[in-house]
Design a protein around this motif. Structure first.
Motif, mmCIF file in Angstrom:
data_model
loop_
_atom_site.group_PDB
_atom_site.id
_atom_site.type_symbol
_atom_site.label_atom_id
_atom_site.label_comp_id
_atom_site.label_asym_id
_atom_site.label_seq_id
_atom_site.Cartn_x
_atom_site.Cartn_y
_atom_site.Cartn_z
ATOM 1 N N LYS A 1 0.540 -1.516 -0.186
ATOM 2 C CA LYS A 1 -0.148 0.233 -0.316
ATOM 3 C C LYS A 1 0.835 1.381 0.025
ATOM 4 O O LYS A 1 0.905 2.269 -0.878
ATOM 5 N N SER A 2 1.751 1.603 0.817
ATOM 6 C CA SER A 2 2.788 2.182 0.791
ATOM 7 C C SER A 2 2.858 2.441 -0.360
ATOM 8 O O SER A 2 4.173 3.789 -0.946
ATOM 9 N N LEU A 3 3.999 1.157 -1.024
ATOM 10 C CA LEU A 3 4.653 1.323 -2.247
ATOM 11 C C LEU A 3 3.691 2.136 -3.359
ATOM 12 O O LEU A 3 4.520 3.458 -4.092
ATOM 13 N N HIS A 4 2.711 1.996 -3.426
ATOM 14 C CA HIS A 4 1.933 2.492 -4.454
ATOM 15 C C HIS A 4 1.383 3.785 -4.017
ATOM 16 O O HIS A 4 1.316 3.967 -5.101
ATOM 17 N N GLU A 5 1.074 3.587 -2.683
ATOM 18 C CA GLU A 5 0.951 5.711 -2.801
ATOM 19 C C GLU A 5 2.342 6.433 -2.592
ATOM 20 O O GLU A 5 1.935 7.752 -3.409
ATOM 21 N N GLN A 6 3.641 6.011 -2.870
ATOM 22 C CA GLN A 6 4.463 6.751 -2.804
ATOM 23 C C GLN A 6 4.739 7.311 -4.288
ATOM 24 O O GLN A 6 5.283 7.915 -4.543
ATOM 25 N N HIS A 7 4.394 5.665 -4.823
ATOM 26 C CA HIS A 7 4.812 5.786 -6.327
ATOM 27 C C HIS A 7 3.164 5.608 -7.467
ATOM 28 O O HIS A 7 3.644 5.203 -8.319
ATOM 29 N N ALA A 8 2.458 6.715 -7.272
ATOM 30 C CA ALA A 8 1.283 6.620 -7.616
ATOM 31 C C ALA A 8 1.414 7.094 -8.995
ATOM 32 O O ALA A 8 0.796 6.533 -10.121
#
Length: 114
Positions: A100-107
């Motif tokens: 989730k954090s990975l996708h939020e940071q690199h949306a």
């Protein structure tokens, strides 16, 4: 720094060079488990503890006597079934938080959506 064994759980990063994979994963872990997320993690841990405790009490007080299991057999089932299931669920939760954090940071970057 992210380890190689952690990278295998994130196939959405495979198209990137290995160093960039590690960097992005490290950033995502820092964001997911940083001090600003401390209360959220505590709440999740307490909730999971309460559910696990409740299910264990239910098993020991209702299900085990209904199945006529001895105390030793009940404890064995708890150790061989319930505890490993708890560990698997914790690992999945850990990976989901990082993802989730990975996708939020690199949306807005070049990560493919799942």
């Amino acid at each position: 720094m992210a380890r190689q064994t952690e990278l295998k759980h994130f196939p959405e990063l495979r198209h990137l060079p290995i160093e960039e994979q590690r960097e992005r994963l490290s950033q995502a872990k820092a964001a997911a488990f940083g001090p600003d997320q401390k209360l959220t993690r505590w709440r999740g841990n307490l909730l999971q503890f309460a559910v696990m405790f409740g299910m264990s009490v239910l098993f020991m007080m209702v299900i085990a006597p209904a199945l006529a299991l001895s105390q030793d057999a009940s404890a064995l089932v708890m150790l061989l079934v319930v505890l490993p299931v708890f560990f698997v669920l914790q690992q999945r939760r850990y990976l989901a938080l990082i993802r989730k954090s990975l996708h939020e940071q690199h949306a807005d970057s070049d990560l493919p959506k799942q």
